[in-house]
Design a protein around this motif. Structure first.
Motif, short mmCIF file in Angstrom:
data_model
loop_
_atom_site.label_atom_id
_atom_site.label_comp_id
_atom_site.label_asym_id
_atom_site.label_seq_id
_atom_site.Cartn_x
_atom_site.Cartn_y
_atom_site.Cartn_z
N UNK A 13 35.01 14.27 48.59
CA UNK A 13 33.70 13.63 48.59
C UNK A 13 33.59 12.62 49.71
N UNK A 28 38.46 14.03 39.78
CA UNK A 28 39.12 13.03 38.95
C UNK A 28 39.70 11.89 39.77
N UNK A 29 40.06 12.17 41.02
CA UNK A 29 40.65 11.10 41.83
C UNK A 29 39.62 10.41 42.72
N UNK A 30 38.49 11.04 42.99
CA UNK A 30 37.56 10.47 43.96
C UNK A 30 36.25 10.00 43.36
N UNK A 31 36.05 10.24 42.06
CA UNK A 31 34.81 9.76 41.46
C UNK A 31 35.10 8.64 40.48
N UNK A 56 36.34 12.05 52.21
CA UNK A 56 37.67 11.57 51.83
C UNK A 56 38.62 12.74 51.67
#
Lengths: 233, 233
Positions: free
Chosen positions: B73, A152-155, B76
């Motif tokens: 990902x 949710x935070x990195x995509x 990160x």
DNA sequence: ACGCAAAATTGACATATATCAATGTTTGAC
DNA sequence: GTCAAACATTGATATATGTCAATTTTGCGT
């Protein structure tokens, strides 16, 4: 009227809808649980448990589907997961503060058993295999939340929506064609975006021939392409 | 050379740096743990545990500070939390798959005990008070991740950065003036934003007189204003 | 003290995402 | 069948956030 009586509790011993966790109990322990559980039927849309309330019981979903979600800031919801039969639902409140830290709402008609929390703890205390399996279950849930935190935070939105659809496919229905149990708004809550953004992404997916949505049904036409979008972010 | 020998394990019985969890053990259990632990000193910057590796031991941080983070990902990082002495570190891998699901790196020189996992489980099995307290600890960590999930997905950058700073103040140092153990980049990883965005937000905070950053130190000048920013999102 | 490498900073710019407002569609109650 | 309420859709627009490239500062080893 006969329907009313159908809702009276079956015994756990003859129940075919029990969470696998409880199969680890011996007859005596199962009796103890049976004597201290309440069985309730919910209609689609009804709230099964409300975040913040006292955790007097733990839950076992015997039938139907429900959404587990956190009520966040300004009333915005974050759907954590969908639970299907047969699932145990406890949560971090069991040993921390005896409160429910998420809300649960039925997505379809659902049948749920409420097991007295102290009884649950007693059984857990006395049966180490049961305790280990409970911990394993709990840990799996925790890991899923870790993964959600990352994606949710990195995509970006397309990746998050692809993940939401693949989640329904991989974890809940296990077939590419399944009923749309979640509204667009709920899909947005599952993938942490606004309702309008969810609509737009789904339209794009539809135009690109990745999914087909109609008549309360969704068909995933190109699983591989969705997985690629999920991977790319 | 004498320094080398200082690193040899003290006994748990006379250790003043033990995680409070272990105070619940009786002398016999503590002996068992003592005989199956390894004590290691880390320099700032060294990796204590690497995500994905086999969980042969659980950890107890006796001294120093460390960051616990998930490698997400494209490499990160998402910093989950900072641990200080004295903390127990286990994680969902203990009962799920015996793997570490996050990495841990020392932020200062740190002293860590590694306790054999099977021994830990044995003790847990035999001492119910210990088990309950472990579960409470674990559940507290899980709840913190729930909260992070909400605030990282539902707040905007200023709110997230305010939360990061307030976290250091409220949970770690408990005073408004504390050493900058995290680089700007790491603060960005703690609040899920890009390094440049973190710099800009901190500059804004500085210009508005909310914080002062200099000489490897940060001073929170206006806690209430930061809390307000955290609330507003 | 010097110089290199890493970290921090900056502003301009591109992109992602939310919001708004208007409209269309479905659903369920009566 | 009608109506209202909820849900879905759309494009225009505003805002938030990331990226890039250039520059400055800092830390550290010799």
């Amino acid at each position: 009227m006969s329907e009313y009586f159908d809702k009276s509790p079956r015994s756990c011993q003859e129940c075919q809808c029990m969470s696998p966790l409880f199969c680890l109990l011996n007859p005596e322990e199962l009796n103890y649980v049976d004597a201290n559980k309440i069985h309730v039927e919910f209609k689609a849309g009804e709230t099964i448990k409300k975040q913040g309330t006292f955790m007097s019981h733990v839950l076992s979903v015997n039938n139907g589907l429900a959404k587990v979600y956190i009520e966040g800031l300004d009333g915005r919801l974050a759907i954590l997961r969908i639970v299907k039969a047969t699932s145990f639902i406890g949560g971090p409140g069991i040993y921390f503060d005896q409160r429910h830290h998420y809300s649960i709402t039925a997505l379809t008609d659902a049948s749920v058993c409420f097991i007295n929390l102290q009884v649950f703890k007693d059984v857990l205390k006395g049966n180490h295999t049961f305790a280990e399996e409970f911990l394993k279950d709990f840990s799996r849930d925790v890991l899923a939340v870790y993964n959600r935190l990352i994606y949710l935070t990195q995509k970006q939105m397309p990746g998050r929506m692809a993940d939401a659809l693949l989640y329904l496919y991989d974890e809940i229905f296990k077939q590419v064609k399944f009923p749309m149990i979640l509204s667009r708004f709920e899909l947005a809550e599952l993938s942490a975006m606004s309702r309008e953004s969810a609509v737009k992404i789904l339209r794009d997916f539809h135009r690109e021939g990745l999914v087909k949505i109609s008549d309360h049904e969704i068909v995933i036409l190109d699983v591989d392409a969705l997985r690629k979008i999920s991977r790319v972010g």
